[in-house]
Scaffold this active site. Structure first.
Site, PDB file in Angstrom:
ATOM      1  N   ASP A 440       0.826  -1.211   0.000  1.00  0.00           N
ATOM      2  CA  ASP A 440       0.000   0.000   0.000  1.00  0.00           C
ATOM      3  C   ASP A 440       0.856   1.255   0.000  1.00  0.00           C
ATOM      4  O   ASP A 440       1.887   1.322   0.677  1.00  0.00           O
ATOM      5  CB  ASP A 440      -0.908   0.032   1.234  1.00  0.00           C
ATOM      6  CG  ASP A 440      -1.860  -1.156   1.285  1.00  0.00           C
ATOM      7  OD1 ASP A 440      -2.011  -1.829   0.251  1.00  0.00           O
ATOM      8  OD2 ASP A 440      -2.439  -1.406   2.357  1.00  0.00           O
ATOM      9  N   LYS A 515      -6.324  11.677  11.179  1.00  0.00           N
ATOM     10  CA  LYS A 515      -5.968  10.854  10.016  1.00  0.00           C
ATOM     11  C   LYS A 515      -6.873  11.102   8.811  1.00  0.00           C
ATOM     12  O   LYS A 515      -6.394  11.325   7.693  1.00  0.00           O
ATOM     13  CB  LYS A 515      -6.003   9.369  10.393  1.00  0.00           C
ATOM     14  CG  LYS A 515      -5.647   8.462   9.211  1.00  0.00           C
ATOM     15  CD  LYS A 515      -5.621   6.990   9.585  1.00  0.00           C
ATOM     16  CE  LYS A 515      -5.292   6.145   8.360  1.00  0.00           C
ATOM     17  NZ  LYS A 515      -5.236   4.698   8.682  1.00  0.00           N
ATOM     18  N   ASP A 672      -4.463   2.605  -4.787  1.00  0.00           N
ATOM     19  CA  ASP A 672      -3.102   2.796  -4.276  1.00  0.00           C
ATOM     20  C   ASP A 672      -2.637   1.580  -3.480  1.00  0.00           C
ATOM     21  O   ASP A 672      -1.748   1.680  -2.641  1.00  0.00           O
ATOM     22  CB  ASP A 672      -3.017   4.054  -3.412  1.00  0.00           C
ATOM     23  CG  ASP A 672      -3.929   3.990  -2.189  1.00  0.00           C
ATOM     24  OD1 ASP A 672      -4.755   3.060  -2.109  1.00  0.00           O
ATOM     25  OD2 ASP A 672      -3.819   4.868  -1.310  1.00  0.00           O
TER      26      ASP A 672
END
Length: 739
Positions: A440, A515, A672
């Protein structure tokens, strides 16, 4: 629950029938061609020119023009009006002919209670519960018996088994893409891009020569050629938990929460509290019902595919150039349940490097901070928990259930089973592994901005530079937010109202709080969006119970978080601003922003003001919307930076997919997150880094500006932002760039 608003449903029904008829006509082309030739060959000499023209068109397969010449008639596609009217009549026939009869508990002496399965009604609905404005909509409501059957599979012999899911995974490789509507499924309508009805985007795509789309088609074919199968061991565990009522490992509870009974008191405060508790219970039950239906659909597909040797997912694109499986329910872009029950159909021996990467993969899935350790730290974590891993693999339901403490429990269980098989084998390195191992990106949007801006500080923050352990940009921002709040907390509350909020929040700042805002900042998150994200995190912590204080605290934290982001990622902010300014220049001329991806895919932002019009159907008058001629200037500007970066990460994933195929690897991608067999991870890591460097060695921003200046020669665009001198070759040596 159990109702559906009509407009989109009716248009979809009409569109589907339109497609069926279109496909039927396509199959009769050969017959039509012969008929046209016979007609033309019998004409007199003075029509010789027409005959030659017709034959020329036939050779080029331009049959529509042939029919216009020979029969002198216009052939027009159905409009949305006709589709809505046809869909309305079809649905009306359904309401007139579909009935249900409640089972057994009826008295034999009374007439059977046969009633319509679906009813057309009008209902007053508020689109937003917080708003008082309500509108009257036409709906189709299903009978409670059907609804209970969907929610309780025992009620109607598991209706998910009988639901028609046309775009299921394929048992043979998908048809290779050769055009806008030529590829993917063999017999179902398939389009290379999901345009959601945007005519301008469709026209832009159809106007590109097929040769210029070959790289895109090749990448989609590569993604669609990956063969999958159901992981039977994990699926058996899922079925056992679901049969026992769910509510474990992220599965929704199969039971509703009870609705509170009305209090005997007539006290207005108690009555108001009871009403609020009833609303809350109903909301939770509606959410659970929706999640149960979603889970049943996923499981029904898994049951159909469980005994198949393998299956495939045809892929297509969104308008930005990101690839997605066309099947919507059980695919590798789904949640932990989907990913846990899917594996590659072909196994490959682990080898020494494969065993190494399988352990790291398991640690990443367990997470809880483990994924932020160095590779050696993650290997040590797995070695220290081998007893729990073996127990999870051997006795997942009745054992210690260590796998349930993982962030991705079903994927963690799959890794536990594979690792246990290997370590208990006399030859661990020769054990076959079917698991996709994930690599990732580290806050991938910021990685792309760092490469565009060549800023060394930003590149290091998102792991474009080698380090002893992975850099964690979320923790870095959390530290900066904490420092700002610490300074504010020491100020005088009389002159600085944020001082009290800072004191209240200073001990609540952590990585999780910021986050989501950091992750979405590169995709254009607004202050309001950031405030809502942070408000949810603060609400989860439960330390602030007053709604007004919670709102003020979220506003303050969002402001501080965005300020900290601006400090750390100045180059990224500069590029975002430049992209937005260019989009504003174009949109101010009532033009949509358009560009080409590095693979040659034309992208056109489909943000236009819609026009409302009315159509009278057999059921009711429908208010439909169509794409207008005026662009949404603000939306064109704010959406361009994230859309442009998405088109770049899509290009990176697709070039990596093709290169992995050429190297003999199996590959799957989730934007991704790149997947392959454990034994091939090191090779894939090398390829994806090389393709990233290759992508950003191109003058991407220069090419974009040049295309804007060529397309709009009369407009003046801002100069390119300044960039740093970061050496892209550093990416090739960074172990945590993707990890």
């Amino acid at each position: 629950m159990g109702l559906c608003r009509l407009c989109r449903l009716l248009c979809k029904l009409g569109w589907l029938l339109n497609r069926r008829i279109h496909n039927f006509l396509e199959k009769t082309k050969n017959h039509q061609r012969k008929q046209i030739i016979d007609e033309v060959q019998g004409v007199s000499k003075e029509k010789e020119i027409l005959r030659k023209r017709v034959n020329s068109l036939i050779k080029r397969r331009r049959l529509t023009e042939v029919k216009k010449l020979v029969k002198n008639e216009e052939i027009k596609p159905w409009g949305r009006d006709a589709q809505a009217k046809l869909g309305s009549r079809l649905l009306e026939l359904l309401t007139e002919t579909a009935y249900v009869q409640p089972p057994i508990d009826q008295s034999g002496d009374s007439p059977p209670d046969i009633r319509p399965a679906f009813r057309h009604k009008f209902k007053t609905i508020s689109r937003d519960p917080k708003q008082k404005i309500k509108k009257r909509y036409g709906i189709i409501e299903c009978d409670p018996l059907l609804l209970s059957g969907l929610d309780n599979p025992a009620g109607l012999d598991n209706p998910a088994k009988h639901m028609l899911i046309p775009y299921i995974p394929m048992l043979v490789p998908p048809k290779k893409w050769k055009g806008y509507d030529n590829g993917g499924y063999l017999f179902l309508p398939s389009y290379v891009m999901r345009t959601h009805g945007s005519r301008k985007q469709q026209d832009a795509l159809k106007g590109v020569h097929v040769k210029n789309m070959q790289k895109v088609f090749e990448a989609l074919d590569t993604l669609g050629s990956t063969k999958w199968r159901v992981n039977k061991k994990v699926f058996a565990v899922v079925e056992g938990i679901w049969a026992s009522g769910g509510n474990i490992a992220g599965l929704v509870d199969r039971n509703d929460i009870p609705i509170p009974e009305k209090p005997p008191s007539e006290d207005s405060t108690e009555i108001q509290e009871w009403k609020w508790s009833v609303r809350k219970a109903n909301k939770i039950n509606r959410e659970r019902h929706s999640q149960r239906c979603d889970t049943e659909l996923k499981l029904s597909v898994a049951r159909k595919m469980e005994n198949e040797e393998g299956f495939y997912y045809p892929h297509n694109l969104d308008f930005r150039g990101r690839a997605y499986p066309m099947h919507p329910h059980l695919n590798h872009l789904g949640n932990d349940l989907c990913r846990g029950v899917l594996e590659f159909a072909e196994g490959r021996p682990l080898g020494r490097s494969g065993l190494h990467w399988l352990k790291i993969h398991l640690a990443n899935l367990y997470s809880g901070g483990v994924g932020k350790l160095s590779h050696d730290g993650r290997l040590a974590f797995v070695d220290n928990h081998l007893d729990e891993i073996f127990d999870s693999a051997e006795n997942p339901i009745n054992g210690n259930r260590w796998w349930l403490t993982a962030e991705d429990p079903f994927q963690c269980l799959a890794a536990c089973i594979n690792l246990s098989e290997a370590l208990k084998s006399s030859s661990p390195h020769s054990v076959l592994s079917y698991l996709p191992i994930h690599q990732d990106g580290s806050c991938n949007g910021l990685q792309h901005y760092a490469a565009l801006g060549r800023d060394s500080l930003e590149a290091a923050a998102v792991n474009l530079v080698a380090g002893e352990k992975p850099a964690d940009v979320y923790s870095e921002i959390a530290v900066r937010v904490h420092n700002i709040m610490k300074r504010d907390s020491n100020k005088d509350p009389a002159t600085n109202p944020n001082a009290l909020l800072a004191k209240l929040l200073i001990d609540q700042v952590d990585r999780k709080l910021v986050k989501q805002t950091v992750m979405t900042s590169v995709y254009g998150v607004t202050f309001v969006g950031a405030r809502e994200q942070i408000e949810r995190r603060l609400e989860e912590k439960g330390q602030i119970t007053d709604d007004r204080v919670l709102f003020a605290a979220a506003c303050y934290t969002a402001k501080v978080t965005l300020a900290a982001l601006g400090e750390l990622f100045q180059a990224a902010r500069s590029i975002m601003g430049w992209l937005g300014d260019c989009a504003k220049v174009i949109a101010s001329e009532n033009q949509p922003v358009r560009w080409k991806t590095p693979l040659g895919l034309p992208v056109l932002q489909p943000y236009h003001k819609s026009e409302r019009y009315f159509v009278r159907t057999s059921l009711q008058v429908l208010a439909l919307q169509r794409e207008g001629n005026s662009v949404q200037v603000r939306k064109q500007r704010t959406a361009f930076p994230p859309n442009f970066v998405h088109s770049l990460d899509g290009s990176h994933m697709m070039t990596t997919a093709v290169a992995c195929r050429d190297a003999g690897l199996h590959f799957a991608g989730v934007h991704d997150s790149f997947w392959t067999h454990a034994c091939d991870v090191e090779k894939m890591n090398q390829i994806l880094r090389e393709k990233f460097v290759e992508l950003y060695s191109m003058p991407i921003l220069e090419n974009l500006l040049e295309s804007f200046q060529t397309s709009y020669p009369s407009l003046v665009f801002p100069p390119l932002p300044e960039r740093g001198n970061f050496d892209l070759q550093e990416v090739l040596r960074s172990p945590y760039f993707f990890n």
